[in-house]
Design an enzyme around this catalytic site. Structure first.
Site, PDB file in Angstrom:
ATOM      1  N   ASN A 399       1.085  18.250 -14.503  1.00  8.55           N
ATOM      2  CA  ASN A 399       2.325  18.515 -13.781  1.00  8.55           C
ATOM      3  C   ASN A 399       2.682  19.983 -13.891  1.00  8.55           C
ATOM      4  O   ASN A 399       2.782  20.688 -12.900  1.00  8.55           O
ATOM      5  CB  ASN A 399       3.454  17.633 -14.323  1.00  8.55           C
ATOM      6  CG  ASN A 399       4.752  17.797 -13.569  1.00  8.55           C
ATOM      7  OD1 ASN A 399       5.369  18.850 -13.586  1.00  8.55           O
ATOM      8  ND2 ASN A 399       5.176  16.750 -12.883  1.00  8.55           N
ATOM      9  N   ASN A 444       7.326  16.730 -18.346  1.00  9.63           N
ATOM     10  CA  ASN A 444       7.405  17.480 -17.091  1.00  9.63           C
ATOM     11  C   ASN A 444       7.367  18.982 -17.371  1.00  9.63           C
ATOM     12  O   ASN A 444       6.317  19.520 -17.686  1.00  9.63           O
ATOM     13  CB  ASN A 444       8.669  17.067 -16.330  1.00  9.63           C
ATOM     14  CG  ASN A 444       8.616  17.409 -14.864  1.00  9.63           C
ATOM     15  OD1 ASN A 444       7.966  18.361 -14.462  1.00  9.63           O
ATOM     16  ND2 ASN A 444       9.301  16.635 -14.041  1.00  9.63           N
ATOM     17  N   ASP A 497      13.190  19.297 -15.175  1.00 10.57           N
ATOM     18  CA  ASP A 497      11.916  19.673 -14.566  1.00 10.57           C
ATOM     19  C   ASP A 497      11.476  21.005 -15.154  1.00 10.57           C
ATOM     20  O   ASP A 497      11.409  21.159 -16.364  1.00 10.57           O
ATOM     21  CB  ASP A 497      12.080  19.707 -13.047  1.00 10.57           C
ATOM     22  CG  ASP A 497      10.771  19.516 -12.296  1.00 10.57           C
ATOM     23  OD1 ASP A 497       9.707  19.847 -12.842  1.00 10.57           O
ATOM     24  OD2 ASP A 497      10.806  19.045 -11.143  1.00 10.57           O
TER      25      ASP A 497
END
Length: 580
Positions: A399, A444, A497
């Site tokens: 990711n 993440n 994030d």
């Protein structure tokens, strides 16, 4: 400051609380017979898609002075016609102490299937007390367009201004917090708030507002508060104390706020008395714009006055992975379109890679190469200055990633459809790869502390950013749920994030609520929303690394700050000791 007006009479001062209450002239809430009178008309609305299965009454007040050639200013009030508002408006419009305003007075929704009046009331708390944008969307997308379908009794079409500066909203108790929430969520649509005995307590989360007010970048909202010392004190909280806490938080953050405190209870008696002067104050100086305050000292340490977010580029499908090279040029991905773009020091955007293999997170390494997580091929790739790719590691869906000054690469690998563990990978300069953590719900964003002794990993499906101590061999130890993030009322997690750090040790986290800025002690000090309400990742760029780049859905924004970013590919920076 207390509400200024020559008609206000100080009645009582209570030592220690310093509570001041005011009375208004007896004729202030009445419209004399010789001034123009507006007309109030009642309607029913039962077609809501936001609150399906409900029906509600609403009333429209139209002043005689209304000219359909010019959209009217707006006042919305929850819980029916209150505070003798039509007569107050007649008088103040006539005396030019407020603009020509069309009033909309609306009840909460009644559930159609319930006939019992007592049961019928439960939707009020659901619609009014909760945080989030559901109620303001109901107003903007459903009720106000319905109002504009009507005409006055003499056939004039109703046109309402769409400008937040031209709109005021008010109410009492749950209706008051609904009014404040509408302005808080959409200051572009409502900027003036009248709040009587507001329910800023722990019924559906309203108790968090004083904290959020202190942390958020201030919005363009002007607020009038009223409450009394014998207001409710029940299982959900103390209304009297909560309203005072709201006033102190608004003032701390630099908002335009005024208030009247008294000895009254949970009723509209004092609010009706002070309503005329409150409305005068809320509309003072119109049409001059309501201005936002400077914010907390922590915000002022970061934000440059007169430097808002500005648009870099738009028109993408989903932007991610901003990465800065040694010059301060920033590279970002449009994942669905498998393209990588470069933002030059002059702000110009150009295509860098025509096929990024659906790259997601990326970062520059000490060797000057751009490392990227290629989700399309489940590889970690490194691009040289000519855009030629070398495979760093295979078999990592990945990711986000960060590359340390010594060449160690840390990659987050979220779980796939919740069928496998979420992991953190370490890739050494020789290509050896190793899982160094597992167990997060959805690993993440990832970054390093400025001194590169700590690794930070965001768990999107929680409210935590985890901290790890990096060992001599690059492995991780002493895992902590260290950074405590805020979660919006509309979600069950923070959506944390991408992340980056500045040279003073602050951590910047892209979340559902905007950019949450944490101090070294793990506490959110500031919340800075982006213009479109979206943000997936962050990076400092520009020649001096003092410009924050935010990938935000289909757009990319930038904002010049007072602080400078710490780059992991450069020599580690040791920030000053954290504040207690």
């Amino acid at each position: 400051m207390m509400l200024p007006h020559h008609r206000l009479l100080v009645l009582l001062t209570v030592v220690s609380l310093q509570v001041t209450t005011f009375a208004v002239g007896a004729d202030d809430s009445k419209a004399p017979d010789d001034i123009p009178k507006g007309v109030v008309t009642k309607y029913t609305f039962d077609q809501s898609k936001i609150f399906p299965g409900t029906v509600r009454d609403y009333w429209i007040y139209v002043p005689q002075q209304y000219d359909p050639a010019r959209p009217a200013c707006v006042y919305v009030n929850q819980d029916n016609v209150q505070f003798n508002a039509p007569a107050v408006f007649d008088r103040l419009i006539h005396e030019k102490e407020m603009p020509v305003v069309i009033g909309i007075f609306v009840t909460h929704g009644r559930v159609k299937a319930l006939s019992d009046a007592a049961l019928d009331r439960f939707n009020r708390s659901y619609e009014y007390d909760g945080l989030g944008d559901s109620y303001v969307r109901f107003l903007l997308d459903e009720l106000l367009p319905e109002v504009e379908k009507k005409t006055t009794s003499d056939g004039r079409p109703i046109h309402l201004s769409k400008e937040g500066n031209d709109r005021c909203i008010g109410g009492s108790s749950s209706g008051a917090i609904a009014a404040f929430t509408a302005a808080w969520e959409r200051p572009d649509a409502f900027q003036r708030v009248f709040s009587s005995i507001g329910t800023y307590v722990g019924l559906r989360g309203g108790n968090v507002y004083p904290t959020l007010l202190r942390k958020y970048e201030p919005k363009s909202i002007r607020v009038f508060l009223q409450d009394g010392s014998t207001d409710l004190n029940i299982y959900g909280g103390d209304w009297w104390m909560a309203n005072q806490e709201m006033e102190r938080a608004l003032r701390f953050a630099g908002y335009e706020v005024s208030h009247v405190w008294g000895e009254g209870g949970h009723n509209a008696t004092q609010a009706t008395e002070v309503f005329p002067d409150a409305i005068r104050w809320l509309w003072k100086d119109w049409p001059n714009a309501v201005k936002a305050g400077e914010g907390s000292p922590q915000l002022r340490e970061i934000l440059q006055p007169g430097e808002p977010w500005t648009l870099v580029a738009e028109g993408y499908k989903f932007t991610e992975g901003p990465a800065s090279n040694a010059k301060g040029e920033v590279f970002f991905n449009d994942i669905p379109n498998a393209k990588t773009y470069k933002i030059g020091l002059d702000g110009a955007v150009s295509l860098y890679l025509t096929d990024s293999k659906k790259a997601n997170g990326q970062a520059f390494g000490p060797d000057g190469r751009l490392y990227a997580v290629a989700s399309g091929t489940e590889q970690v790739l490194a691009y040289d200055s000519d855009g030629k790719a070398t495979v760093v590691a295979d078999g990592i869906r990945g990711n986000d990633l960060i590359v340390r000054n010594d060449g160690l690469v840390y990659v987050t690998n979220p779980s796939r459809n919740n069928t496998e563990p979420s992991t953190v990978w370490l890739i050494r300069p020789n290509g050896e790869k190793q899982v160094v953590d597992t167990g997060l719900k959805f690993s993440n964003g990832v970054t390093l502390s400025p001194d590169q002794s700590l690794l930070y990993v965001a768990d999107s499906r929680s409210k935590w950013v985890y901290s790890y101590q990096i060992q001599g061999d690059g492995t991780l130890a002493f895992k902590q749920k260290y950074y405590h993030l805020h979660v919006p009322d509309s979600a069950d997690d923070s959506g944390a994030d991408g992340m980056c750090v500045d040279r003073d040790g602050r951590l910047y986290v892209a979340t559902r609520m905007g950019v949450q800025v944490c101090d070294q002690a793990g506490r959110v000090n500031c919340i800075i929303p982006t213009p479109n309400g979206k943000v997936s990742n962050l990076r400092f760029g520009g020649e001096n690394f003092d410009t924050l780049i935010a990938t935000s859905g289909d757009r990319v924004f930038k904002r010049k700050l007072k602080v400078k970013g710490a780059n992991a590919f450069q020599t580690p920076v040791r920030p000053a000791a954290p504040r207690l």
